[in-house]
Design a protein around this motif. Structure first.
Motif, PDB file in Angstrom:
ATOM      1  N   ILE A 128       0.840  -1.203   0.000  1.00  0.00           N
ATOM      2  CA  ILE A 128       0.000   0.000   0.000  1.00  0.00           C
ATOM      3  C   ILE A 128       0.872   1.250   0.000  1.00  0.00           C
ATOM      4  N   SER A 129       1.916   1.264   0.831  1.00  0.00           N
ATOM      5  CA  SER A 129       2.780   2.440   0.960  1.00  0.00           C
ATOM      6  C   SER A 129       3.563   2.743  -0.310  1.00  0.00           C
ATOM      7  N   TRP A 130       4.057   1.687  -0.961  1.00  0.00           N
ATOM      8  CA  TRP A 130       4.991   1.884  -2.066  1.00  0.00           C
ATOM      9  C   TRP A 130       4.371   1.700  -3.452  1.00  0.00           C
ATOM     10  N   THR A 131       3.192   1.142  -3.525  1.00  0.00           N
ATOM     11  CA  THR A 131       2.570   0.920  -4.840  1.00  0.00           C
ATOM     12  C   THR A 131       1.185   1.553  -4.943  1.00  0.00           C
ATOM     13  N   ILE A 132       0.261   1.120  -4.105  1.00  0.00           N
ATOM     14  CA  ILE A 132      -1.131   1.550  -4.255  1.00  0.00           C
ATOM     15  C   ILE A 132      -1.302   3.034  -3.963  1.00  0.00           C
ATOM     16  N   ALA A 133      -0.833   3.501  -2.810  1.00  0.00           N
ATOM     17  CA  ALA A 133      -0.988   4.918  -2.450  1.00  0.00           C
ATOM     18  C   ALA A 133      -0.300   5.854  -3.444  1.00  0.00           C
ATOM     19  N   PRO A 134       0.939   5.579  -3.856  1.00  0.00           N
ATOM     20  CA  PRO A 134       1.568   6.459  -4.849  1.00  0.00           C
ATOM     21  C   PRO A 134       0.811   6.508  -6.177  1.00  0.00           C
ATOM     22  N   GLU A 135       0.221   5.379  -6.580  1.00  0.00           N
ATOM     23  CA  GLU A 135      -0.535   5.385  -7.835  1.00  0.00           C
ATOM     24  C   GLU A 135      -1.824   6.189  -7.700  1.00  0.00           C
ATOM     25  N   LYS A 161      -4.287   2.028 -15.782  1.00  0.00           N
ATOM     26  CA  LYS A 161      -4.134   3.448 -16.110  1.00  0.00           C
ATOM     27  C   LYS A 161      -3.400   4.190 -15.002  1.00  0.00           C
ATOM     28  N   LEU A 162      -3.726   3.865 -13.754  1.00  0.00           N
ATOM     29  CA  LEU A 162      -3.027   4.495 -12.631  1.00  0.00           C
ATOM     30  C   LEU A 162      -1.541   4.133 -12.644  1.00  0.00           C
ATOM     31  N   GLY A 163      -1.233   2.898 -13.005  1.00  0.00           N
ATOM     32  CA  GLY A 163       0.155   2.472 -13.082  1.00  0.00           C
ATOM     33  C   GLY A 163       0.932   3.270 -14.123  1.00  0.00           C
ATOM     34  N   ARG A 164       0.322   3.523 -15.281  1.00  0.00           N
ATOM     35  CA  ARG A 164       0.990   4.292 -16.343  1.00  0.00           C
ATOM     36  C   ARG A 164       1.197   5.738 -15.909  1.00  0.00           C
ATOM     37  N   ILE A 165       0.209   6.300 -15.232  1.00  0.00           N
ATOM     38  CA  ILE A 165       0.332   7.683 -14.762  1.00  0.00           C
ATOM     39  C   ILE A 165       1.456   7.796 -13.739  1.00  0.00           C
ATOM     40  N   ASN A 166       1.552   6.825 -12.842  1.00  0.00           N
ATOM     41  CA  ASN A 166       2.591   6.865 -11.820  1.00  0.00           C
ATOM     42  C   ASN A 166       3.977   6.703 -12.431  1.00  0.00           C
ATOM     43  N   TYR A 167       4.086   5.908 -13.473  1.00  0.00           N
ATOM     44  CA  TYR A 167       5.368   5.754 -14.165  1.00  0.00           C
ATOM     45  C   TYR A 167       5.806   7.091 -14.774  1.00  0.00           C
ATOM     46  N   LYS A 168       4.855   7.798 -15.361  1.00  0.00           N
ATOM     47  CA  LYS A 168       5.158   9.115 -15.929  1.00  0.00           C
ATOM     48  C   LYS A 168       5.556  10.086 -14.824  1.00  0.00           C
ATOM     49  N   ARG A 169       4.887   9.986 -13.678  1.00  0.00           N
ATOM     50  CA  ARG A 169       5.208  10.854 -12.543  1.00  0.00           C
ATOM     51  C   ARG A 169       6.648  10.653 -12.100  1.00  0.00           C
ATOM     52  N   LYS A 170       7.094   9.400 -12.069  1.00  0.00           N
ATOM     53  CA  LYS A 170       8.470   9.105 -11.656  1.00  0.00           C
ATOM     54  C   LYS A 170       9.471   9.741 -12.626  1.00  0.00           C
ATOM     55  N   GLN A 171       9.179   9.659 -13.931  1.00  0.00           N
ATOM     56  CA  GLN A 171      10.078  10.236 -14.929  1.00  0.00           C
ATOM     57  C   GLN A 171      10.166  11.752 -14.779  1.00  0.00           C
ATOM     58  N   LEU A 172       9.020  12.403 -14.600  1.00  0.00           N
ATOM     59  CA  LEU A 172       9.001  13.852 -14.432  1.00  0.00           C
ATOM     60  C   LEU A 172       9.751  14.261 -13.174  1.00  0.00           C
ATOM     61  N   THR A 173       9.591  13.487 -12.112  1.00  0.00           N
ATOM     62  CA  THR A 173      10.268  13.792 -10.852  1.00  0.00           C
ATOM     63  C   THR A 173      11.776  13.753 -11.018  1.00  0.00           C
ATOM     64  N   GLU A 174      12.273  12.754 -11.724  1.00  0.00           N
ATOM     65  CA  GLU A 174      13.715  12.647 -11.958  1.00  0.00           C
ATOM     66  C   GLU A 174      14.234  13.856 -12.730  1.00  0.00           C
ATOM     67  N   THR A 175      13.458  14.315 -13.708  1.00  0.00           N
ATOM     68  CA  THR A 175      13.866  15.481 -14.502  1.00  0.00           C
ATOM     69  C   THR A 175      13.959  16.728 -13.632  1.00  0.00           C
ATOM     70  N   VAL A 176      12.944  16.926 -12.786  1.00  0.00           N
ATOM     71  CA  VAL A 176      12.928  18.104 -11.928  1.00  0.00           C
ATOM     72  C   VAL A 176      14.053  18.042 -10.892  1.00  0.00           C
ATOM     73  N   MET A 177      14.345  16.866 -10.367  1.00  0.00           N
ATOM     74  CA  MET A 177      15.413  16.751  -9.378  1.00  0.00           C
ATOM     75  C   MET A 177      16.772  17.056  -9.994  1.00  0.00           C
ATOM     76  N   ASP A 178      16.962  16.708 -11.251  1.00  0.00           N
ATOM     77  CA  ASP A 178      18.202  17.075 -11.944  1.00  0.00           C
ATOM     78  C   ASP A 178      18.334  18.599 -11.978  1.00  0.00           C
ATOM     79  N   TYR A 179      17.208  19.273 -12.241  1.00  0.00           N
ATOM     80  CA  TYR A 179      17.196  20.738 -12.263  1.00  0.00           C
ATOM     81  C   TYR A 179      17.526  21.287 -10.876  1.00  0.00           C
TER      82      TYR A 179
END
Length: 372
Positions: free
Chosen positions: A207-214, A243-261
């Motif tokens: 729940i903490s690492w998969t369901i809630a983040p999605e 669909k929630l899984g795909r959205i969360n995957y995109k969220r992870k990618q965007l987060t990595e980009t922003v953290m680089d910034y």
């Protein structure tokens, strides 16, 4: 029912709305039970704009879940227009925020965190408070209608885990019974059961690492209603979870980009309040995650991830900090000194709005308070 856009708020809205619809049907009432989830761009909590829409639509009762304890202005507006208001929330409040005045105007206030002692001893998630209200209706007020509020224990456990509630005896019981329901009871949520793989039991980690983040990802970079639909829709369960899984995957990618910034742009100097201004092209829902990840590198300092609204010159974002820092106390003093526009949230996590022209004055004020 006015809910919130995070996992606790989404589950709170589901428990209250679905439960009251069952009560309505059992009583053969023709009332409409409508749940509203604000998008993150609308801001946190019951708003005056929403209150005005309720008046236009002839709403007779507004119930907040996981918010509302500090929503004095919209509550007063609703009451002046003969709309009843029930506040169910779990966020701590203080007299300095005029929260005590909410009792003068709301028809009922349900919040276990009325003092620091209560917060330490009996701090439920927002969904836990909503569930308590539903239990009162179905067990104490209308026990004869045959509705068992305990059927929502799996959803209540999900919201409790997602909001990182302290494991009091009551919260421990909620989590234990909720996981048992997910893993062993046929009538538990089809949405949650979809996450069970190869008949393995779901755990708090799942729940903490998969369901809630999605669930949270939908509101962060798309629409909160996608996550809400996943809970309410028992037909297209597999499609909604995918669909929630795909959205969360995109969220992870965007987060990595922003953290680089972030790594390439932040200069500390002597500041004790770290600000990272993110491009308006990035979803505002990422700001809380970014602020949290900033803390991984600066654990002793409050970290503020924000975007600048060029239309009105306001920095809007999310701040995270170590609980040892009296964040809300300092923010309250800053607001009293007209250095910030508004703030709301927990001691270690707040949404925050600052006029860009007052940024340096606020940081100087914060550093003085922090160092003292």
């Amino acid at each position: 029912i006015f809910a919130d856009y995070d996992c606790d708020g989404i589950t709170s809205g589901y428990v209250m709305a679905d439960g009251l619809r069952k009560v309505r049907d059992a009583l053969k009432s023709i009332s409409k039970v409508i749940v509203y989830y604000p998008e993150r761009i609308e801001g946190y909590g019951l708003s005056l704009d929403f209150a005005k829409r309720c008046v236009d639509k002839n709403i007779s009762l507004v119930i907040t879940v996981d918010n509302g304890i500090s929503a004095l202005e919209p509550t007063i507006y609703l009451k002046k227009n003969n709309i009843k208001v029930i506040i169910t929330d779990h966020h701590p409040f203080s007299s300095s925020e005029s929260c005590m005045d909410i009792f003068k105007y709301a028809d009922a206030v349900v919040n276990p965190a009325t003092s620091k002692e209560d917060t330490d001893r009996n701090y439920l998630a927002g969904v836990g408070v909503a569930w308590d209200v539903l239990k009162s209706i179905t067990c104490d007020i209308k026990p004869d209608i045959g509705i068992n509020a305990n059927n929502y224990i799996d959803i209540v456990a999900t919201g409790t885990i997602s909001d990182v509630m302290p494991m009091s005896a009551e919260n421990m019981a909620i989590v234990k019974l909720g996981l048992f329901s997910i893993n062993n009871v046929d009538t538990s949520s089809a949405f949650l059961k979809e996450y069970k793989k190869d008949n393995l039991c779901l755990t708090t980690k799942d729940i903490s690492w998969t369901i809630a983040p999605e669930i949270n990802a939908a509101g962060r970079i798309d629409s909160v209603w996608i996550a809400a639909k996943a809970l309410f829709d028992n037909i297209d369960v597999k499609k909604n979870v995918s669909k929630l899984g795909r959205i969360n995957y995109k969220r992870k990618q965007l987060t990595e980009t922003v953290m680089d910034y972030f790594h390439n742009s932040v200069v500390l100097d002597d500041d004790r309040f770290i600000i990272c201004k993110i491009s308006n092209q990035n979803p505002v829902g990422l700001l809380g995650i970014i602020a949290g990840k900033m803390m991984d590198y600066y654990p002793l300092y409050p970290c503020f991830a924000c975007v600048e609204d060029l239309s009105d010159g306001v920095l809007r974002g999310s701040v995270r900090c170590n609980p040892i820092v009296p964040l809300k106390q300092i923010l309250s003093e800053a607001k009293n000194n007209d250095l910030i526009i508004s703030y709301a949230g927990h001691d270690s996590a707040c949404v925050l709005n600052i006029e860009a022209k007052k940024e340096r004055d606020f940081v100087k004020f914060f550093n003085e308070k922090y160092n003292s």
